[in-house]
Design an enzyme around this catalytic site. Structure first.
Site, mmCIF file in Angstrom:
data_model
loop_
_atom_site.group_PDB
_atom_site.id
_atom_site.type_symbol
_atom_site.label_atom_id
_atom_site.label_comp_id
_atom_site.label_asym_id
_atom_site.label_seq_id
_atom_site.Cartn_x
_atom_site.Cartn_y
_atom_site.Cartn_z
ATOM 1 C CG HIS A 47 -2.167 0.340 -6.333
ATOM 2 N ND1 HIS A 47 -3.388 0.594 -7.014
ATOM 3 C CD2 HIS A 47 -2.252 -0.748 -5.919
ATOM 4 C CE1 HIS A 47 -4.446 -0.261 -6.763
ATOM 5 N NE2 HIS A 47 -3.621 -1.121 -6.015
ATOM 6 C CD GLU B 55 3.000 -7.668 -6.254
ATOM 7 O OE1 GLU B 55 2.875 -8.538 -5.681
ATOM 8 O OE2 GLU B 55 2.107 -6.546 -5.822
ATOM 9 C CG ASP B 56 0.093 -7.487 -9.947
ATOM 10 O OD1 ASP B 56 0.925 -8.145 -9.326
ATOM 11 O OD2 ASP B 56 -0.919 -6.976 -9.189
ATOM 12 C CG ASP C 270 -23.428 1.521 24.921
ATOM 13 O OD1 ASP C 270 -23.427 0.225 25.088
ATOM 14 O OD2 ASP C 270 -22.513 2.312 25.198
ATOM 15 C CG HIS D 234 -7.840 -3.754 -7.481
ATOM 16 N ND1 HIS D 234 -8.472 -3.770 -6.100
ATOM 17 C CD2 HIS D 234 -6.500 -3.389 -7.040
ATOM 18 C CE1 HIS D 234 -7.640 -3.479 -5.271
ATOM 19 N NE2 HIS D 234 -6.424 -3.335 -5.765
ATOM 20 C CG ASP E 212 -4.202 -2.168 -2.719
ATOM 21 O OD1 ASP E 212 -5.048 -2.691 -3.645
ATOM 22 O OD2 ASP E 212 -3.593 -2.738 -2.125
#
Length: 693
Positions: A72, A76-77, A260, A48, A139
């Site tokens: 990024h 956090e992970d 259109d 990712h 992201d």
């Protein structure tokens, strides 16, 4: 997934001076930190951030942004910290990663408050450096591309709704139209699967019966321009399904009447050739009056430049044509990112104008619900242009009024506005502005924003400022009610209560002042027993418990015990913006803010209201126009059943072959539930038109 050397080669292709060793180190760092983590698709998690970095190389962004994209999610992970990032990759990358890092989930908060708090911190972070927004958009785009791998439909819906409400509009506001269109399409597929399938099937049918029509029209346009000596590129495309669906919903049209569906782009060498091309096309083809827009002389806030016109082809078919230079096209598709390309020396610094407005809204919003509402108002909607008498240009949403204009100029000016001249004529403050209007504001230092303005302002900035001012004005009134309620409670106590006891009660209940306590009592934040116990501890021991009363709907903004009725003229449901009409001796009437009957409320006091937490269950009313053929009524009933809506009343109000019009009262949970039902009805072949009453 991009291999390590492929990513580095992409960056070096447009920036030969990029630090190859640093890029390699960042790639290896994210692979090591994410280790054996897996995504819902079954791919390794580090695929990712690598793909997000790849999206950044497509935009030719600087190496700090590429490295930020790679890292990024590490804070956090994984076990990585911002300090680790700074030590290995420098302060600038650490600052960017800190801004982009997804916020930890706050499990105890309701979903809308989590979303609001995330949005609040996100806006503040990206105001420091707009590259935070660019990485965050990439992201989200990659997450949307893999959303179908998530098994839980409610999670897919939540992510798609957040994308449609926040990230796609933000992409549009910074001019990244490619990102915006793909996000909208992927979110639309999740949120309205029936409508998505219907429209894509219709487009497939059109394609099969097209017989090369798009290419033929593009060739005719190019020949008309080349014959006049212009060197141009021309190509055509279908509008994507969400764009068609949006037009169907806004104009209440079935698919067949969306004229259109095809749009054509003309690329020229310079701006002068754009205007020459426009004149040639208007001579060669009949143009549709009122459909011409000049975004070259007056660009959009996001820097978008182009000429838009709509032509009649073969006397009946409408086609939209966009004319721009090749440079404009590059800037239009990638917007702000084009300014951030590594070779640009004029990178934007700090917050652009619309972003500064969002930050002001963050400061003015009272709670999570308001923040989300005001922010959406600020990042949605088409724009119009209006001028001050001295020629300063302001861009506003369509439908904006003089009050919106005043707050756009300055918040203090908006608060002091008492009148307006539009193009030299005195006009009501609620008058919608048109393109090119000159707006002269009349102000008074003694003036204050009026609550009734909420009935016609359309910008988030104006709405937030008005509500904030009204709350401050009403605080004293609520505290006065609280004082009266306090006095009534004190009379029920066995001992006389003085000012010292009031101060002690405020301290026991953790209020900074007696005034704060009175406000809490007046706004029904405290119960009688709780207050009485704080005044005289132990005084309520022998009192009977107060019976609890539960109701599915509660209204914030009413004094405790005040009765209310949901107005039958507009049938407000939880999620609608609401206002109350209070008359002496009567229940408060709760109306939707755009109810036409509010104009009759001149003899009543207006009360600023909102729905209480967890409010659900109300009756919404729809007008549904069905085609008069067998099975359409059953199809409508099936839509209600599939959406878990209970029909309270169904009345045939008009027969006008080939149509039958029904008025339907439905039990729904909230506005989102009712909106889903309306969307499903509009996607049905049985339904010609449907609207809320």
């Amino acid at each position: 997934m991009l291999r390590q050397y492929e990513l580095v080669e992409r960056v070096k292709a447009y920036d030969p001076n990029a630090d190859e060793a640093l890029l390699n180190r960042a790639y290896v760092y994210t692979v090591q930190k994410h280790g054996s983590q897996m995504r819902a698709s079954g791919d390794p998690y580090f695929s990712h951030p690598v793909e997000v970095a790849g999206l950044m190389t497509d935009l030719k962004l600087d190496q700090e942004t590429i490295i930020t994209a790679l890292l990024h999610d590490t804070v956090e992970d994984t076990l990585a910290t911002i300090e680790d990032i700074e030590l290995n990759f420098g302060k600038e990358v650490a600052r960017l990663v800190d801004g982009v890092t997804k916020l930890s989930k706050i499990e105890q908060m309701p979903e809308n408050e989590r979303a609001a708090e995330n949005l609040r911190k996100f806006l503040l972070a990206m105001s420091e450096d707009l590259r935070v927004l660019l990485v965050k958009l990439a992201d989200r785009l990659h997450n949307m591309r893999t959303l179908h791998h998530i098994k839980k439909p409610e999670k897919r819906q939540r992510i798609a709704r957040e994308t449609m409400d926040i990230y796609a509009p933000l992409a549009e506001r910074v001019g990244m139209y490619e990102y915006m269109r793909e996000m909208q399409l992927l979110a639309f597929q999740q949120l309205e699967p029936e409508a998505y399938t219907t429209i894509t099937n219709r487009l497939d049918q059109l394609r099969q019966s097209d017989m090369g029509q798009v290419d033929r029209i593009a060739l005719d346009i190019k020949q008309a321009l080349s014959g006049a000596g212009l060197d141009v590129e021309v190509w055509g495309r279908e509008k994507h399904p969400y764009s068609i669906w949006k037009k169907m919903a806004e104009r209440h049209l079935p698919f067949e009447q969306v004229s259109d569906i095809m749009a054509f782009r003309v690329l020229t060498e310079n701006a002068e050739d754009c205007y020459r091309a426009l004149g040639i096309l208007h001579s060669a083809f009949q143009f549709v009056p009122g459909r011409f827009k000049d975004y070259i002389s007056t660009p959009k806030n996001n820097g978008y430049k182009s000429l838009h016109t709509t032509l009649f082809y073969d006397k009946s078919m409408r086609v939209e044509v966009q004319i721009r230079t090749r440079e404009m096209h590059q800037r239009n598709e990638f917007g702000l990112a084009a300014h951030w390309a590594y070779k640009q020396g004029d990178r934007p610094d700090g917050a652009v104008g619309w972003l500064r407005d969002l930050i002001e809204i963050v400061d003015a919003s009272h709670d999570a619900e308001e923040l989300l509402e005001h922010t959406k108002l600020a990042i949605y909607q088409d724009r119009i242009f209006a001028f001050t008498p001295k020629g300063a240009l302001f861009q506003l949403p369509k439908g904006a009024t003089a009050v919106d204009f005043a707050f756009a100029v300055h918040t203090d000016l908006g608060a002091q506005t008492v009148g307006v001249k539009i193009n030299g004529r005195h006009m009501p403050l609620r008058t919608p502005l048109a393109n090119g209007d000159v707006v002269e504001l009349i102000k008074s230092t003694k003036a204050q924003p009026q609550l009734s303005w909420l009935g016609f302002v359309v910008t988030g900035k104006a709405r937030a400022a008005i509500r904030r001012s009204v709350r401050l004005k009403e605080r004293d009134e609520v505290a006065e009610i609280g004082q009266k309620l306090f006095d009534e409670m004190a009379e029920r106590l066995p001992t006389k209560v003085g000012k010292k006891a009031m101060k002690q009660a405020a301290d026991r209940l953790d209020f900074d002042s007696v005034e704060d306590l009175m406000y809490a009592i007046g706004s029904s934040k405290l119960g009688d027993r709780e207050v009485m116990e704080a005044i005289v501890p132990g005084s309520t021991a022998d009192m009977p418990e107060e019976p609890s009363q539960e109701r599915a709907i509660s209204i914030k903004g009413l004094t405790a015990g005040v009765a209310f009725d949901l107005a039958e003229c507009c049938h407000p449901v939880p999620g609608d913006r609401i206002v109350g009409l209070r008359r002496v001796g009567e229940s408060v009437e709760v109306h939707a803010i755009d109810c036409l009957q509010l104009a009759n409320g001149v003899d009543a006091d207006w009360v600023d209201l909102s729905w209480g937490e967890h409010s659900h269950g109300a009756v919404g009313r729809l007008n549904v126009v069905l085609y008069n053929r067998p099975g359409t009524l059953a199809e409508m009933a099936g839509v209600f059943a599939r959406n878990n809506a209970n029909v309270i009343n169904l009345e045939l109000t008009q027969r006008d072959d080939p149509f039958h019009t029904y008025e339907v009262d439905l039990e729904v949970q909230d506005l989102a539930h009712l909106t889903r039902i309306v969307s499903s009805l509009r996607a049905s072949d049985a339904v010609a038109q449907t609207d809320r009453t």
